[in-house]
Design a protein around this motif. Structure first.
Motif, mmCIF file in Angstrom:
data_model
loop_
_atom_site.group_PDB
_atom_site.id
_atom_site.type_symbol
_atom_site.label_atom_id
_atom_site.label_comp_id
_atom_site.label_asym_id
_atom_site.label_seq_id
_atom_site.Cartn_x
_atom_site.Cartn_y
_atom_site.Cartn_z
ATOM 1 N N LYS A 72 0.812 -1.222 0.000
ATOM 2 C CA LYS A 72 0.000 0.000 0.000
ATOM 3 C C LYS A 72 0.840 1.265 0.000
ATOM 4 N N ASP A 73 2.118 1.156 0.420
ATOM 5 C CA ASP A 73 2.994 2.324 0.418
ATOM 6 C C ASP A 73 3.764 2.467 -0.897
ATOM 7 N N TYR A 74 3.348 1.710 -1.911
ATOM 8 C CA TYR A 74 3.944 1.745 -3.242
ATOM 9 C C TYR A 74 5.395 1.268 -3.265
ATOM 10 N N LYS A 75 5.758 0.421 -2.320
ATOM 11 C CA LYS A 75 7.053 -0.264 -2.322
ATOM 12 C C LYS A 75 6.797 -1.706 -2.761
ATOM 13 N N PHE A 76 7.712 -2.245 -3.590
ATOM 14 C CA PHE A 76 7.456 -3.615 -4.039
ATOM 15 C C PHE A 76 7.554 -4.579 -2.873
ATOM 16 N N SER A 77 6.819 -5.661 -2.962
ATOM 17 C CA SER A 77 6.663 -6.600 -1.859
ATOM 18 C C SER A 77 7.920 -7.451 -1.658
ATOM 19 N N GLU A 78 8.583 -7.279 -0.534
ATOM 20 C CA GLU A 78 9.752 -8.097 -0.189
ATOM 21 C C GLU A 78 9.343 -9.565 -0.068
ATOM 22 N N TYR A 79 8.135 -9.802 0.423
ATOM 23 C CA TYR A 79 7.639 -11.176 0.571
ATOM 24 C C TYR A 79 7.523 -11.843 -0.796
ATOM 25 N N ASP A 80 6.917 -11.134 -1.763
ATOM 26 C CA ASP A 80 6.782 -11.681 -3.116
ATOM 27 C C ASP A 80 8.150 -11.963 -3.724
ATOM 28 N N LEU A 81 9.111 -11.057 -3.484
ATOM 29 C CA LEU A 81 10.454 -11.222 -4.033
ATOM 30 C C LEU A 81 11.135 -12.461 -3.460
ATOM 31 N N GLU A 82 11.096 -12.604 -2.144
ATOM 32 C CA GLU A 82 11.744 -13.753 -1.507
ATOM 33 C C GLU A 82 11.087 -15.059 -1.935
ATOM 34 N N GLU A 83 9.764 -15.031 -2.069
ATOM 35 C CA GLU A 83 9.038 -16.226 -2.508
ATOM 36 C C GLU A 83 9.441 -16.593 -3.942
ATOM 37 N N PHE A 84 9.610 -15.577 -4.791
ATOM 38 C CA PHE A 84 10.041 -15.808 -6.173
ATOM 39 C C PHE A 84 11.445 -16.413 -6.217
ATOM 40 N N LEU A 85 12.356 -15.890 -5.402
ATOM 41 C CA LEU A 85 13.741 -16.362 -5.420
ATOM 42 C C LEU A 85 13.871 -17.800 -4.912
ATOM 43 N N GLU A 86 12.857 -18.286 -4.206
ATOM 44 C CA GLU A 86 12.876 -19.670 -3.734
ATOM 45 C C GLU A 86 12.400 -20.658 -4.800
ATOM 46 N N LYS A 87 11.974 -20.151 -5.958
ATOM 47 C CA LYS A 87 11.426 -21.010 -7.010
ATOM 48 C C LYS A 87 12.455 -21.400 -8.067
ATOM 49 N N SER A 88 13.750 -21.263 -7.748
ATOM 50 C CA SER A 88 14.819 -21.527 -8.721
ATOM 51 C C SER A 88 14.571 -20.734 -9.999
ATOM 52 N N PRO A 89 14.476 -19.408 -9.891
ATOM 53 C CA PRO A 89 14.119 -18.583 -11.045
ATOM 54 C C PRO A 89 15.270 -18.471 -12.041
ATOM 55 N N ASP A 90 14.921 -18.031 -13.250
ATOM 56 C CA ASP A 90 15.922 -17.884 -14.309
ATOM 57 C C ASP A 90 16.285 -16.420 -14.552
ATOM 58 N N ILE A 91 15.281 -15.551 -14.539
ATOM 59 C CA ILE A 91 15.524 -14.126 -14.802
ATOM 60 C C ILE A 91 14.592 -13.288 -13.931
ATOM 61 N N LEU A 92 15.133 -12.214 -13.369
ATOM 62 C CA LEU A 92 14.323 -11.206 -12.679
ATOM 63 C C LEU A 92 14.509 -9.880 -13.406
ATOM 64 N N PHE A 93 13.397 -9.328 -13.923
ATOM 65 C CA PHE A 93 13.425 -8.018 -14.573
ATOM 66 C C PHE A 93 13.010 -6.955 -13.563
ATOM 67 N N VAL A 94 13.832 -5.914 -13.429
ATOM 68 C CA VAL A 94 13.521 -4.809 -12.521
ATOM 69 C C VAL A 94 13.560 -3.494 -13.296
ATOM 70 N N PRO A 95 12.405 -2.980 -13.727
ATOM 71 C CA PRO A 95 12.375 -1.638 -14.312
ATOM 72 C C PRO A 95 12.691 -0.618 -13.213
#
Length: 225
Positions: A72-95
């Protein structure tokens, strides 16, 4: 002949020519990265909402796009990020900055994120389309991290979307793979001439960007009141 534009761009950015490849805007860079470094079923993350073509390319190539949302404070979700990184990801795009939500990570935050992605064998692609409107430059990270790719364009701050000039900056190992997909002629002679002129007259670009930043700040102040 693209030799001069590569020399001018490398000098302007203070990197080596071997660290650069010119593309058809940032969109051309994003498309190449998807085609070269991803396979159907891969896990790709991006801050969301953002540029629509990320979803389009994922749909075409049957890639799983994982949206990393905002609080709600317009900061990206640290929880979503950490959850994504636990999925053996291939690429993270950060505009950075993003749009339509104007989030912006500092250089130190990007460096920490690059380290986290590196530990997961994940590419960190930093989309700097709106860089000159107030964000830290992340290009120095390509000298420290082999997993960092930085995208830039002449469409926004330089005000020239019609010449279709963008570029990718990364270390030479990644570039040795990316450069295999380059076109025979990446730019027209007219686009080269305009891009070189804009680099040589960057003081005018800075004035242009500063006027936009002042207008943006004034608008935000008025809206807040």
């Amino acid at each position: 002949d693209q030799n001069n534009i590569y020399k001018s761009l490398a000098k302007f950015l203070r990197v080596k020519e071997e660290n650069l490849i010119i593309t058809s805007g940032i969109d051309g860079s994003i498309k190449s990265i998807f085609e070269i470094f991803s396979d159907p079923g891969d896990q790709i993350g991006v801050l969301s909402p953002t540029y629509a073509m990320y979803q389009v390319y994922c749909d075409i190539l049957r890639i799983n796009l994982v949206p990393i949302g905002y609080n709600k404070d317009y900061k990206f979700s640290e929880y979503d990020l950490e959850e994504f990184l636990e999925k053996s990801p291939d690429i993270l795009f950060v505009p950075n900055p993003n749009q339509p939500i104007e989030s912006c990570l500092s250089f130190d935050e990007l460096k920490t994120l690059a380290d986290k992605c590196n530990n997961k064998n994940c590419f960190l692609v930093i989309d700097e389309a709106y860089h000159y409107f107030g964000a830290d430059c992340s290009i120095p990270l390509i000298k420290e991290f082999e997993n960092v790719i930085v995208l830039r364009t002449f469409s926004k701050a330089f005000g020239m979307p019609s010449i279709r000039v963008g570029y990718t900056a990364c270390n030479k190992n990644i570039m040795s793979v990316l450069s295999k997909s380059r076109l025979a002629h990446e730019l027209s002679s007219l686009s080269i001439a305009i891009a070189e002129y804009l680099i040589d007259n960057f003081d005018q670009i800075e004035k242009y960007c500063n006027s936009i930043i002042k207008s943006r700040d004034l608008l935000k102040t008025e809206l807040n009141s």
